[in-house]
Motif scaffolding. Structure first.
Motif, PDB file in Angstrom:
ATOM      1  N   PHE A   1       4.040  -2.193   6.482  1.00 42.32           N
ATOM      2  CA  PHE A   1       4.491  -3.110   7.521  1.00 42.32           C
ATOM      3  C   PHE A   1       3.371  -4.104   7.867  1.00 42.32           C
ATOM      4  CE2 PHE A   1       5.331  -4.127  12.031  1.00 42.32           C
ATOM      5  CZ  PHE A   1       6.567  -4.730  11.843  1.00 42.32           C
ATOM      6  N   ALA A   2       2.140  -3.565   7.974  1.00 38.30           N
ATOM      7  CA  ALA A   2       1.006  -4.442   8.313  1.00 38.30           C
ATOM      8  C   ALA A   2       0.786  -5.471   7.220  1.00 38.30           C
ATOM      9  CB  ALA A   2      -0.246  -3.603   8.531  1.00 38.30           C
ATOM     10  N   SER A   3       0.930  -5.060   5.965  1.00 38.06           N
ATOM     11  CA  SER A   3       0.664  -6.050   4.918  1.00 38.06           C
ATOM     12  C   SER A   3       1.798  -7.067   4.819  1.00 38.06           C
ATOM     13  CB  SER A   3       0.336  -5.381   3.582  1.00 38.06           C
ATOM     14  OG  SER A   3       1.487  -4.805   3.067  1.00 38.06           O
ATOM     15  N   VAL A   4       3.031  -6.646   5.112  1.00 37.51           N
ATOM     16  CA  VAL A   4       4.139  -7.621   5.125  1.00 37.51           C
ATOM     17  C   VAL A   4       3.895  -8.631   6.242  1.00 37.51           C
ATOM     18  CG1 VAL A   4       6.604  -7.917   5.636  1.00 37.51           C
ATOM     19  CG2 VAL A   4       5.882  -6.112   4.097  1.00 37.51           C
ATOM     20  N   GLU A   5       3.449  -8.117   7.384  1.00 39.03           N
ATOM     21  CA  GLU A   5       3.154  -9.028   8.516  1.00 39.03           C
ATOM     22  C   GLU A   5       2.074 -10.019   8.133  1.00 39.03           C
ATOM     23  OE1 GLU A   5       2.560  -7.570  12.463  1.00 39.03           O
ATOM     24  OE2 GLU A   5       4.679  -8.112  12.546  1.00 39.03           O
ATOM     25  N   ARG A   6       1.040  -9.518   7.433  1.00 33.46           N
ATOM     26  CA  ARG A   6      -0.072 -10.401   7.065  1.00 33.46           C
ATOM     27  C   ARG A   6       0.427 -11.492   6.113  1.00 33.46           C
ATOM     28  NH1 ARG A   6      -2.990 -10.465   2.924  1.00 33.46           N
ATOM     29  NH2 ARG A   6      -2.428  -8.361   2.266  1.00 33.46           N
ATOM     30  N   VAL A   7       1.261 -11.065   5.130  1.00 33.38           N
ATOM     31  CA  VAL A   7       1.772 -12.043   4.174  1.00 33.38           C
ATOM     32  C   VAL A   7       2.648 -13.071   4.895  1.00 33.38           C
ATOM     33  CG1 VAL A   7       3.300 -12.345   2.189  1.00 33.38           C
ATOM     34  CG2 VAL A   7       1.604 -10.516   2.185  1.00 33.38           C
ATOM     35  N   ASN A   8       3.470 -12.603   5.841  1.00 33.71           N
ATOM     36  CA  ASN A   8       4.303 -13.534   6.613  1.00 33.71           C
ATOM     37  C   ASN A   8       3.438 -14.531   7.369  1.00 33.71           C
ATOM     38  OD1 ASN A   8       6.790 -12.663   5.936  1.00 33.71           O
ATOM     39  ND2 ASN A   8       7.018 -11.273   7.671  1.00 33.71           N
ATOM     40  N   ALA A   9       2.370 -14.027   7.981  1.00 36.45           N
ATOM     41  CA  ALA A   9       1.498 -14.902   8.759  1.00 36.45           C
ATOM     42  C   ALA A   9       0.837 -15.919   7.830  1.00 36.45           C
ATOM     43  CB  ALA A   9       0.440 -14.074   9.483  1.00 36.45           C
TER      44      ALA A   9
END
Ligand code: MYR
Length: 185
Positions: free
Chosen positions: A13-21
């Motif tokens: 979830f954290a890495s998906v958030e980072r990629v989204n950001a």
């Protein structure tokens, strides 16, 4: 390279958030670049970014009020804190601080030490005069207008111009009393 091992849901979830950001940051950069290509004057780009932000802000405020559960603020001081602590966190993933209040409590600064919009950004000399993050000033102006506050939002400091932080000055120009839409008989 070490083989990728199993990752917990949180890590994914954290890495998906980072990629989204990052995608958001890069997309914004592409928009600014396109405007710089299409419009001749940097001043015009500043205006367009501010207008884009305004249009976003007038829509964003509903989502903000629905998701944040904040109750209506008693004064402009509380509103500024809500923007800095809750609004910026919700839409930009960072918090900001509110400082430099004037005596009347109608003008303050919102200071951002961390600004994801400018990750990877370096401005060439030809872009002097550009307020790269002008979308943010527009967002605040638009959102506040929807809750009956006319404001003027300007950049007092900008790290892309060599300052030590990003500082938005928010000045309350007029607070329009909200009218009750029905007549009491
Ligand atoms: C009130 O005064 O009653 C509460 C109004 C709060 C308005 C908050 C608007 C949020 C704007 C978010 C800005 C985010 C910038 C990235």
């Amino acid at each position: 390279m070490a083989p990728a091992g199993p990752r917990s849901g949180d890590a994914i979830f954290a890495s998906v958030e980072r990629v989204n950001a990052e995608l958001f940051t890069l997309t914004y950069g592409a928009i600014v670049r396109q405007l710089l290509t299409d419009l001749e004057e940097v001043e015009e780009v500043n205006k367009q970014l501010d207008q884009m932000g305004y249009n976003i802000g007038v829509r964003l405020v509903d989502e903000f009020l629905a998701k944040s559960n904040v109750s209506r603020c008693v004064d402009f001081k509380e509103t500024a804190e809500v923007i800095a602590k809750v609004g910026f966190k919700m839409f930009l993933g960072v918090t900001a601080s509110v400082t430099n209040w004037d005596a009347e409590g109608t003008c303050c600064s919102i200071v951002l030490e961390d600004n994801p919009l400018v990750d990877f950004v370096e401005l060439p000399d030809t872009c002097q005069g550009l307020y790269y993050c002008n979308v943010l000033s527009g967002v605040i102006r638009g959102a506040l207008e929807m809750v009956s506050m006319k404001t003027e939002v300007t950049w007092a400091r900008d790290m892309l111009r060599g300052d030590d932080a990003f500082e938005l000055q928010v000045k309350l120009l007029k607070q329009v009393p909200e009218e009750y839409p029905y007549k009491d008989d």
